[in-house]
Design a protein around this motif. Structure first.
Motif, PDB file in Angstrom:
ATOM      1  N   LEU A 304       0.890  -1.168   0.303  1.00  0.00           N
ATOM      2  CA  LEU A 304       0.257   0.009   0.112  1.00  0.00           C
ATOM      3  C   LEU A 304       0.893   1.207  -0.097  1.00  0.00           C
ATOM      4  O   LEU A 304       2.020   1.132   0.623  1.00  0.00           O
ATOM      5  CB  LEU A 304      -0.907   0.071   1.255  1.00  0.00           C
ATOM      6  N   MET A 305       0.646   2.308  -0.518  1.00  0.00           N
ATOM      7  CA  MET A 305       1.224   3.604  -0.563  1.00  0.00           C
ATOM      8  C   MET A 305       0.547   4.654  -0.339  1.00  0.00           C
ATOM      9  O   MET A 305      -0.791   4.850  -0.703  1.00  0.00           O
ATOM     10  CB  MET A 305       1.915   3.729  -2.076  1.00  0.00           C
ATOM     11  N   PHE A 306       0.974   5.523   0.623  1.00  0.00           N
ATOM     12  CA  PHE A 306       0.388   6.821   1.040  1.00  0.00           C
ATOM     13  C   PHE A 306       1.319   7.988   0.751  1.00  0.00           C
ATOM     14  O   PHE A 306       2.213   7.989   1.121  1.00  0.00           O
ATOM     15  CB  PHE A 306       0.039   6.660   2.671  1.00  0.00           C
ATOM     16  N   TYR A 307       0.743   8.926  -0.019  1.00  0.00           N
ATOM     17  CA  TYR A 307       1.553  10.046  -0.384  1.00  0.00           C
ATOM     18  C   TYR A 307       0.598  11.416  -0.133  1.00  0.00           C
ATOM     19  O   TYR A 307      -0.825  11.529  -0.337  1.00  0.00           O
ATOM     20  CB  TYR A 307       1.654   9.803  -2.162  1.00  0.00           C
ATOM     21  N   GLY A 308       1.347  12.354   0.209  1.00  0.00           N
ATOM     22  CA  GLY A 308       0.765  13.840   0.143  1.00  0.00           C
ATOM     23  C   GLY A 308       1.779  14.444   0.955  1.00  0.00           C
ATOM     24  O   GLY A 308       2.920  14.227   1.149  1.00  0.00           O
ATOM     25  N   PRO A 309       1.046  15.741   1.208  1.00  0.00           N
ATOM     26  CA  PRO A 309       1.994  16.944   1.979  1.00  0.00           C
ATOM     27  C   PRO A 309       2.359  16.439   3.523  1.00  0.00           C
ATOM     28  O   PRO A 309       1.305  16.253   4.080  1.00  0.00           O
ATOM     29  CB  PRO A 309       0.812  18.194   1.829  1.00  0.00           C
ATOM     30  N   GLY A 310       3.271  16.465   3.717  1.00  0.00           N
ATOM     31  CA  GLY A 310       3.883  16.047   5.228  1.00  0.00           C
ATOM     32  C   GLY A 310       4.121  16.852   6.227  1.00  0.00           C
ATOM     33  O   GLY A 310       4.377  16.660   7.234  1.00  0.00           O
ATOM     34  N   ALA A 311       4.255  18.283   5.713  1.00  0.00           N
ATOM     35  CA  ALA A 311       4.527  19.272   6.542  1.00  0.00           C
ATOM     36  C   ALA A 311       3.672  20.532   6.376  1.00  0.00           C
ATOM     37  O   ALA A 311       3.274  20.719   4.900  1.00  0.00           O
ATOM     38  CB  ALA A 311       6.063  19.435   6.467  1.00  0.00           C
ATOM     39  N   GLY A 312       3.994  21.665   7.090  1.00  0.00           N
ATOM     40  CA  GLY A 312       3.304  22.634   6.558  1.00  0.00           C
ATOM     41  C   GLY A 312       1.953  23.069   7.351  1.00  0.00           C
ATOM     42  O   GLY A 312       1.402  22.163   8.098  1.00  0.00           O
ATOM     43  N   GLY A 313       1.671  24.235   7.924  1.00  0.00           N
ATOM     44  CA  GLY A 313       0.637  24.681   8.739  1.00  0.00           C
ATOM     45  C   GLY A 313      -0.706  24.063   8.453  1.00  0.00           C
ATOM     46  O   GLY A 313      -1.207  23.468   9.224  1.00  0.00           O
ATOM     47  N   SER A 314      -0.941  24.491   7.078  1.00  0.00           N
ATOM     48  CA  SER A 314      -2.629  24.145   6.730  1.00  0.00           C
ATOM     49  C   SER A 314      -2.719  22.528   6.610  1.00  0.00           C
ATOM     50  O   SER A 314      -3.554  21.949   7.058  1.00  0.00           O
ATOM     51  CB  SER A 314      -2.693  24.932   5.326  1.00  0.00           C
ATOM     52  N   PRO A 315      -1.639  21.858   5.839  1.00  0.00           N
ATOM     53  CA  PRO A 315      -1.913  20.667   5.791  1.00  0.00           C
ATOM     54  C   PRO A 315      -1.825  19.668   7.123  1.00  0.00           C
ATOM     55  O   PRO A 315      -2.940  19.026   7.359  1.00  0.00           O
ATOM     56  CB  PRO A 315      -0.814  19.923   4.881  1.00  0.00           C
ATOM     57  N   THR A 316      -1.175  20.098   7.926  1.00  0.00           N
ATOM     58  CA  THR A 316      -1.121  19.475   9.257  1.00  0.00           C
ATOM     59  C   THR A 316      -2.325  19.927  10.151  1.00  0.00           C
ATOM     60  O   THR A 316      -2.871  18.947  10.612  1.00  0.00           O
ATOM     61  CB  THR A 316       0.118  20.015  10.186  1.00  0.00           C
ATOM     62  N   ALA A 317      -2.825  21.008   9.903  1.00  0.00           N
ATOM     63  CA  ALA A 317      -4.045  21.298  10.581  1.00  0.00           C
ATOM     64  C   ALA A 317      -5.286  20.644  10.120  1.00  0.00           C
ATOM     65  O   ALA A 317      -6.367  20.136  10.765  1.00  0.00           O
ATOM     66  CB  ALA A 317      -4.402  23.001  10.361  1.00  0.00           C
ATOM     67  N   SER A 318      -4.974  20.094   8.934  1.00  0.00           N
ATOM     68  CA  SER A 318      -6.294  19.242   8.062  1.00  0.00           C
ATOM     69  C   SER A 318      -6.205  18.052   9.012  1.00  0.00           C
ATOM     70  O   SER A 318      -7.548  17.469   9.476  1.00  0.00           O
ATOM     71  CB  SER A 318      -5.857  18.789   6.701  1.00  0.00           C
ATOM     72  N   ALA A 319      -5.153  17.559   9.182  1.00  0.00           N
ATOM     73  CA  ALA A 319      -5.025  16.110  10.045  1.00  0.00           C
ATOM     74  C   ALA A 319      -5.742  16.426  11.330  1.00  0.00           C
ATOM     75  O   ALA A 319      -6.281  15.440  11.955  1.00  0.00           O
ATOM     76  CB  ALA A 319      -3.721  15.571  10.003  1.00  0.00           C
ATOM     77  N   VAL A 320      -5.139  17.559  11.993  1.00  0.00           N
ATOM     78  CA  VAL A 320      -5.630  17.794  13.372  1.00  0.00           C
ATOM     79  C   VAL A 320      -7.177  18.093  13.571  1.00  0.00           C
ATOM     80  O   VAL A 320      -7.879  17.467  14.417  1.00  0.00           O
ATOM     81  CB  VAL A 320      -5.012  19.217  13.881  1.00  0.00           C
ATOM     82  N   LEU A 321      -7.685  18.711  12.462  1.00  0.00           N
ATOM     83  CA  LEU A 321      -9.044  18.701  12.262  1.00  0.00           C
ATOM     84  C   LEU A 321     -10.050  17.591  12.323  1.00  0.00           C
ATOM     85  O   LEU A 321     -10.809  17.288  12.888  1.00  0.00           O
ATOM     86  CB  LEU A 321      -9.611  19.758  11.297  1.00  0.00           C
ATOM     87  N   GLY A 322      -9.265  16.678  11.626  1.00  0.00           N
ATOM     88  CA  GLY A 322      -9.840  15.202  11.240  1.00  0.00           C
ATOM     89  C   GLY A 322      -9.993  14.523  12.504  1.00  0.00           C
ATOM     90  O   GLY A 322     -11.162  13.971  12.985  1.00  0.00           O
ATOM     91  N   ASP A 323      -9.065  14.605  13.274  1.00  0.00           N
ATOM     92  CA  ASP A 323      -8.932  13.957  14.787  1.00  0.00           C
ATOM     93  C   ASP A 323      -9.943  14.493  15.681  1.00  0.00           C
ATOM     94  O   ASP A 323     -10.646  13.728  16.481  1.00  0.00           O
ATOM     95  CB  ASP A 323      -7.636  14.128  15.356  1.00  0.00           C
ATOM     96  N   LEU A 324      -9.938  15.847  15.493  1.00  0.00           N
ATOM     97  CA  LEU A 324     -10.855  16.924  16.436  1.00  0.00           C
ATOM     98  C   LEU A 324     -12.309  16.408  16.173  1.00  0.00           C
ATOM     99  O   LEU A 324     -13.251  15.999  17.017  1.00  0.00           O
ATOM    100  CB  LEU A 324     -10.659  18.139  16.172  1.00  0.00           C
ATOM    101  N   VAL A 325     -12.545  16.129  14.867  1.00  0.00           N
ATOM    102  CA  VAL A 325     -14.074  15.647  14.428  1.00  0.00           C
ATOM    103  C   VAL A 325     -14.411  14.298  15.144  1.00  0.00           C
ATOM    104  O   VAL A 325     -15.439  13.989  15.745  1.00  0.00           O
ATOM    105  CB  VAL A 325     -14.476  15.611  13.147  1.00  0.00           C
ATOM    106  N   THR A 326     -13.367  13.581  15.079  1.00  0.00           N
ATOM    107  CA  THR A 326     -13.387  12.203  15.621  1.00  0.00           C
ATOM    108  C   THR A 326     -13.678  12.042  17.187  1.00  0.00           C
ATOM    109  O   THR A 326     -14.481  11.407  17.626  1.00  0.00           O
ATOM    110  CB  THR A 326     -12.297  11.145  15.189  1.00  0.00           C
ATOM    111  N   VAL A 327     -12.559  12.652  17.681  1.00  0.00           N
ATOM    112  CA  VAL A 327     -13.001  12.761  19.384  1.00  0.00           C
ATOM    113  C   VAL A 327     -14.192  13.267  19.766  1.00  0.00           C
ATOM    114  O   VAL A 327     -14.821  13.054  20.922  1.00  0.00           O
ATOM    115  CB  VAL A 327     -11.758  13.247  19.956  1.00  0.00           C
ATOM    116  N   ALA A 328     -14.656  14.483  19.094  1.00  0.00           N
ATOM    117  CA  ALA A 328     -15.735  15.321  19.453  1.00  0.00           C
ATOM    118  C   ALA A 328     -16.759  14.272  19.272  1.00  0.00           C
ATOM    119  O   ALA A 328     -17.949  14.207  20.054  1.00  0.00           O
ATOM    120  CB  ALA A 328     -15.946  16.469  18.376  1.00  0.00           C
ATOM    121  N   ARG A 329     -17.019  13.431  18.038  1.00  0.00           N
ATOM    122  CA  ARG A 329     -18.105  12.429  17.895  1.00  0.00           C
ATOM    123  C   ARG A 329     -18.014  11.530  19.118  1.00  0.00           C
ATOM    124  O   ARG A 329     -19.213  11.030  19.323  1.00  0.00           O
ATOM    125  CB  ARG A 329     -17.988  11.843  16.627  1.00  0.00           C
TER     126      ARG A 329
END
Ligand SMILES: NC(=O)C1=CN([C@@H]2O[C@H](COP(=O)(O)OP(=O)(O)OC[C@H]3O[C@@H](n4cnc5c(N)ncnc54)[C@H](O)[C@@H]3O)[C@@H](O)[C@H]2O)C=CC1
Ligand SMILES: N[C@@H](CC=O)C(=O)O
Ligand code: NA
Length: 438
Positions: A304-329
């Protein structure tokens, strides 16, 4: 607590590259987030070091505070996002947030790789979540696939480029001939580098990520100190040129492997971070700038291969928000996600036991029998040679040897042996080779 009216209060700790983008997204996407979570997610505080610092985002008046400890203990805080980084005060703040009943999302790989189990145990005790997708490979969903999607499979290898800053630097050195310093400055300006870029350049950041990946992949506790680590500060323009001659590129790789135990014993894990040459035809060679890519090999799924932006404020914030939605749910549902899975408790092998291949460039005397003598040195350590080529004549004579796979201990003993030989003027480049079929 706001659970009675189903509104969830969020505190963001740190408002730098990542924190400012988390705050921006929380404000800009408030409506969508509420719809996805099933309740409003309200920013109730942002902890900063200095109130008057320039920021990339406008924080509503009254939300800024320099007292992060008081913020995480507040009754109206249900969810805490830690994006300060480093060990303390981040660890103390996360522990306090959990004790005070908040769920936590963090991007802090340094802390997770050093002391993850303390955080996971505190979350378990508090009955709360701690999620950290942003900690490895920024925006790329890789931890959730390992923890959830592949939970029924046996992962055997994880191989990746997990540090954007060093990939950016190596890419610039390869493609534009940029100097190390200029490329690093550009990576810092773009918000990719850690507060102290030594963490990137010397491989500490990638080693922390490798420890997190190995822990999840192999259901074991692997800490940063278990990871063999070499950075890119000693990669020279000559190494990059030598790689180019072989139609290869130099990349900083994180490699986590499950190794069969000797004599039918328990499997063990080997985790390493180091620069390596990979062929230009390898998919990882085309990972440019600050992008990351992670290969996962597992028994049932294959590759399996996973690819994408690994650094930078906005891409990293995307992952943070994804987690935030999950823990909020999860909070609204009165449940929590999967906790730590370390039941396999596999042993971690030393680097000497890892199996790898070497590219060695050797300045030699240009006389009869040199090739045979060098080949004999490899043979004495039971290292088989895959290719050898001679370049130059006279004082410029150089042999470039690529070995077959052997243990790192055998290979490093071979290089030490070469350095003692009369006919060897200098060993000018030693680099591991990955991504080539045996
Ligand atoms: N920048 C990136 O591309 C990525 C960063 N991360 C991680 O995200 C975290 C944050 O990284 P960045 O935003 O890049 O760092 P940064 O250095 O830009 O931001 C950290 C902020 O925390 C503030 N801070 C420090 N001590 C504080 C305290 N006691 N109370 C309140 N604020 C405090 C600093 O003033 C700074 O503004 C780190 O753990 C980092 O490893 C993870 C993935 C990617
Ligand atoms: N400094 C890190 C940021 C993301 O984790 C990197 O360069 O990859
Ligand atoms: Na990620």
């Amino acid at each position: 607590m706001k659970e009675s009216d189903k509104s969830l209060g969020v505190a963001v700790l740190g408002c730098g590259s990542v924190g400012s983008q988390v705050v921006r997204l929380l404000q800009e996407q408030a409506g969508d987030l509420a719809a996805r979570v099933g309740a409003p997610v309200e920013l109730v505080g942002v902890a900063v070091r200095r109130l008057d610092a320039a920021r990339e985002v406008e924080v509503p008046e009254g939300l800024l505070t320099t007292d992060a400890a008081a913020l995480v203990a507040r009754d109206d805080v249900d969810l805490v996002v830690e994006v300060i980084g480093g060990i303390e005060p981040a660890r103390g703040l996360i522990l306090s947030a959990l004790e005070h009943g908040a769920s936590v999302v963090t991007a802090n790989k340094a802390l997770l790789a050093e002391d993850g189990p303390t955080l996971f145990e505190a979350a378990e005790k508090a009955g709360r979540d701690i999620y950290y997708e942003a900690a490895v490979a920024g925006a790329i969903p890789i931890l959730r696939p390992l923890r959830e999607s592949l939970a029924g499979d046996t992962v055997t290898r994880v191989l990746g480029i997990v540090n954007g800053t060093t990939n950016f630097i190596l890419d610039k050195m390869d493609t534009s001939g940029a100097g190390f310093g200029d490329a690093l400055q550009e990576a810092q300006d773009l918000g990719y580098a850690e507060a102290d870029p030594t963490a990137d350049v010397e491989g500490f950041d990638a080693a922390a990520k490798a420890a997190i990946l190995a822990s999840l992949a192999f259901h074991s506790r692997v800490t940063a100190s278990d990871v063999h680590r070499e950075g890119i500060s000693e990669v020279t323009a000559a190494d990059v040129a030598s790689a180019r001659d072989m139609d290869s590129v130099v990349k900083l790789l994180a490699i986590c492997e499950l190794r069969p135990g000797a004599d039918g014993g328990e499997d063990a894990v080997a985790v390493r971070v180091h620069p390596a040459m990979i062929p230009r035809s390898h998919p990882l060679a085309s990972v440019r700038e600050a992008y990351n890519a992670v290969f996962v090999e597992s028994e049932a799924a294959g590759q399996l291969m996973f690819y994408g932006p690994g650094a930078g404020g906005s891409p990293t914030a995307s992952a943070v928000l994804g987690d935030l939605v999950t823990v909020a749910r999860n909070r609204l549902a009165g449940t929590r996600g999967a906790g730590e899975s370390a039941y396999a408790a596999r042993a971690v092998l030393s680097m000497g036991e890892s199996r790898t291949r070497y590219h060695v460039a050797i300045d030699v005397d240009d006389r009869a029998g040199v090739l045979a003598t060098v080949a004999l040195a490899f043979a004495e350590h039971d290292v088989s040679i895959q290719t050898v080529r001679q370049e130059g004549r006279g004082d410029d004579a150089q042999l470039v040897v690529v070995s077959h796979e052997a243990t790192d201990a055998q290979l490093s003993a071979t290089v030490a042996h070469l350095r003692t030989m009369d006919i060897v003027r200098d060993v000018t480049s030693v680099m591991r080779v990955e991504g080539v079929a045996e």
